[in-house]
Scaffold this motif. Sequence first.
Motif, PDB file in Angstrom:
ATOM      1  N   THR A 101       0.844  -1.189   0.000  1.00  0.00           N
ATOM      2  CA  THR A 101       0.000   0.000   0.000  1.00  0.00           C
ATOM      3  C   THR A 101       0.884   1.246   0.000  1.00  0.00           C
ATOM      4  O   THR A 101       2.068   1.183  -0.320  1.00  0.00           O
ATOM      5  CB  THR A 101      -0.952  -0.041   1.228  1.00  0.00           C
ATOM      6  OG1 THR A 101      -1.831   1.085   1.182  1.00  0.00           O
ATOM      7  CG2 THR A 101      -0.199  -0.076   2.537  1.00  0.00           C
ATOM      8  N   ALA A 118      -1.315   7.033   2.379  1.00  0.00           N
ATOM      9  CA  ALA A 118      -2.643   7.634   2.406  1.00  0.00           C
ATOM     10  C   ALA A 118      -3.774   6.646   2.171  1.00  0.00           C
ATOM     11  O   ALA A 118      -4.932   6.937   2.475  1.00  0.00           O
ATOM     12  CB  ALA A 118      -2.724   8.747   1.358  1.00  0.00           C
ATOM     13  N   THR A 119      -3.483   5.468   1.635  1.00  0.00           N
ATOM     14  CA  THR A 119      -4.531   4.505   1.280  1.00  0.00           C
ATOM     15  C   THR A 119      -5.016   3.745   2.516  1.00  0.00           C
ATOM     16  O   THR A 119      -4.212   3.290   3.323  1.00  0.00           O
ATOM     17  CB  THR A 119      -4.006   3.522   0.226  1.00  0.00           C
ATOM     18  OG1 THR A 119      -3.665   4.256  -0.949  1.00  0.00           O
ATOM     19  CG2 THR A 119      -5.042   2.478  -0.126  1.00  0.00           C
ATOM     20  N   GLU A 120      -6.333   3.600   2.628  1.00  0.00           N
ATOM     21  CA  GLU A 120      -6.908   2.955   3.804  1.00  0.00           C
ATOM     22  C   GLU A 120      -6.685   1.443   3.782  1.00  0.00           C
ATOM     23  O   GLU A 120      -7.072   0.753   2.836  1.00  0.00           O
ATOM     24  CB  GLU A 120      -8.407   3.234   3.890  1.00  0.00           C
ATOM     25  CG  GLU A 120      -9.057   2.597   5.120  1.00  0.00           C
ATOM     26  CD  GLU A 120     -10.568   2.709   5.120  1.00  0.00           C
ATOM     27  OE1 GLU A 120     -11.157   2.590   6.208  1.00  0.00           O
ATOM     28  OE2 GLU A 120     -11.157   2.898   4.036  1.00  0.00           O
ATOM     29  N   SER A 175      -7.936  -1.052   6.416  1.00  0.00           N
ATOM     30  CA  SER A 175      -8.791  -0.991   7.593  1.00  0.00           C
ATOM     31  C   SER A 175      -8.647  -2.221   8.477  1.00  0.00           C
ATOM     32  O   SER A 175      -8.129  -3.270   8.066  1.00  0.00           O
ATOM     33  CB  SER A 175     -10.252  -0.868   7.161  1.00  0.00           C
ATOM     34  OG  SER A 175     -10.658  -2.051   6.477  1.00  0.00           O
ATOM     35  N   HIS A 220       2.482   6.079   6.753  1.00  0.00           N
ATOM     36  CA  HIS A 220       1.720   4.832   6.876  1.00  0.00           C
ATOM     37  C   HIS A 220       0.407   5.093   7.624  1.00  0.00           C
ATOM     38  O   HIS A 220      -0.168   4.200   8.217  1.00  0.00           O
ATOM     39  CB  HIS A 220       2.542   3.770   7.617  1.00  0.00           C
ATOM     40  CG  HIS A 220       3.040   4.222   8.960  1.00  0.00           C
ATOM     41  ND1 HIS A 220       4.189   4.965   9.098  1.00  0.00           N
ATOM     42  CD2 HIS A 220       2.556   4.056  10.208  1.00  0.00           C
ATOM     43  CE1 HIS A 220       4.386   5.228  10.383  1.00  0.00           C
ATOM     44  NE2 HIS A 220       3.399   4.688  11.066  1.00  0.00           N
ATOM     45  N   GLU A 221      -0.073   6.342   7.552  1.00  0.00           N
ATOM     46  CA  GLU A 221      -1.224   6.736   8.357  1.00  0.00           C
ATOM     47  C   GLU A 221      -2.518   6.048   7.936  1.00  0.00           C
ATOM     48  O   GLU A 221      -3.464   5.963   8.718  1.00  0.00           O
ATOM     49  CB  GLU A 221      -1.406   8.261   8.315  1.00  0.00           C
ATOM     50  CG  GLU A 221      -1.815   8.848   6.966  1.00  0.00           C
ATOM     51  CD  GLU A 221      -0.648   9.172   6.053  1.00  0.00           C
ATOM     52  OE1 GLU A 221      -0.868   9.896   5.060  1.00  0.00           O
ATOM     53  OE2 GLU A 221       0.479   8.693   6.302  1.00  0.00           O
ATOM     54  N   GLY A 222      -2.582   5.555   6.699  1.00  0.00           N
ATOM     55  CA  GLY A 222      -3.782   4.877   6.258  1.00  0.00           C
ATOM     56  C   GLY A 222      -3.940   3.470   6.805  1.00  0.00           C
ATOM     57  O   GLY A 222      -5.029   2.897   6.756  1.00  0.00           O
ATOM     58  N   ASP A 263      -4.349   0.752   9.645  1.00  0.00           N
ATOM     59  CA  ASP A 263      -4.812   0.658  11.032  1.00  0.00           C
ATOM     60  C   ASP A 263      -3.736  -0.081  11.822  1.00  0.00           C
ATOM     61  O   ASP A 263      -3.730  -1.314  11.906  1.00  0.00           O
ATOM     62  CB  ASP A 263      -6.151  -0.074  11.110  1.00  0.00           C
ATOM     63  CG  ASP A 263      -6.797   0.043  12.487  1.00  0.00           C
ATOM     64  OD1 ASP A 263      -6.070  -0.042  13.498  1.00  0.00           O
ATOM     65  OD2 ASP A 263      -8.031   0.208  12.557  1.00  0.00           O
ATOM     66  N   ARG A 267       2.551  16.276   3.791  1.00  0.00           N
ATOM     67  CA  ARG A 267       1.204  15.794   3.509  1.00  0.00           C
ATOM     68  C   ARG A 267       0.276  16.983   3.320  1.00  0.00           C
ATOM     69  O   ARG A 267       0.391  17.984   4.045  1.00  0.00           O
ATOM     70  CB  ARG A 267       0.682  14.923   4.656  1.00  0.00           C
ATOM     71  CG  ARG A 267       1.156  13.484   4.611  1.00  0.00           C
ATOM     72  CD  ARG A 267       0.501  12.697   3.480  1.00  0.00           C
ATOM     73  NE  ARG A 267       0.813  11.290   3.546  1.00  0.00           N
ATOM     74  CZ  ARG A 267       1.820  10.710   2.900  1.00  0.00           C
ATOM     75  NH1 ARG A 267       2.634  11.437   2.159  1.00  0.00           N
ATOM     76  NH2 ARG A 267       2.021   9.405   2.997  1.00  0.00           N
ATOM     77  N   SER A 319      -2.738  17.282   4.167  1.00  0.00           N
ATOM     78  CA  SER A 319      -3.557  17.502   5.358  1.00  0.00           C
ATOM     79  C   SER A 319      -2.855  18.332   6.420  1.00  0.00           C
ATOM     80  O   SER A 319      -3.490  18.815   7.356  1.00  0.00           O
ATOM     81  CB  SER A 319      -3.967  16.154   5.964  1.00  0.00           C
ATOM     82  OG  SER A 319      -2.828  15.378   6.287  1.00  0.00           O
TER      83      SER A 319
END
Length: 323
Positions: free
Chosen positions: A53, A56-58, A60, A80-82, A84, A233, A235
């Motif tokens: 991944t 930014a990509t989720e 979950s 690696h914030e996307g 979980d 980023r 955001s």
Amino acid sequence: MSASRPEILVAIDLAPTTRALLEASFTLHHGPTPAARLAIAAGRGAAIGGILTNGATEISAALIAALPALRIIHAQGVGHEGVDLDAATLKQIPVTHGRGANADCVADHACALVLALLRDIPAMDALVRQGGWRSGGTMRPMASGKRLGILGLGDIGGRIARRLSGFAMPTVYHNRRPVAGAAYDYAPDPVALAARSDLLVVAVPGGAGSRHVVDAAVLQALGPQGFLVNVGRGSAVDTLALIEALTEKRIAGAALDVVEGEPDLPAALRALPNLVLTPHMAGRSPESVQAAAALALANLTAGLAGAPLPTLVPGQRGRFAEV
């Protein structure tokens, strides 16, 4: 489909060279949307051992739970914030990232944005192509001697600071905590950093902790002679506050490689004349793509084998073996 080939769920678009490298070792399943990834998990979940991944990509908790054979998640790039991370850690699944693979490329691009912004290169290029030439009043500030603020003195932020030191820029930085051994002054918060900067470069990773860290108060402190550059980023910068600051000339200009909500940019942002934009390409070069692909292959291979990992994310250090 060979049963002996490890199977990887790919959540992102891949460069052709990256795809070819990985396909030599793995069977790839491409799931570009959350629904597609869950559908792949429903069909091949018992066989998929890894996820590829980006930050930014989720990825979950539901997806992680649907992959009982999952042994490794690798996020290209630093972020690696996307992913979980709590869900992965709970299931004893290591998460790695592309630390360092594109750091030089991002730092190079940040410096290019700095010079393009200060010297107004895009507008000057357009002027000449339209048959114009400079007037007696066409002057732009130089980079040399400007006070540099680095928001996020990590691997990339450090490389940006070292490159721009060639312009004799006094440098100050802010992180959540001071960096041991840093050669630069530390500012206690982003507002204090901006107040001491002519040029504020944002190089923070994504996630809730950095969302809108550059807000109206930071832009106010940067001031009407100050410039903002963001290669971290999207955001991290409050876009509405930035539009207002640029429109009202409360800062002199900005250069953005990343924008929250990209690629859908507000029309008011795109129309600003004191803004330089590039399409989230700071980390993309033939050299960096090759390095990122090699690092992804190394991490995925190690994770599937239960071997020490080259670039474990900071939040999991001490939980899994590292190279």
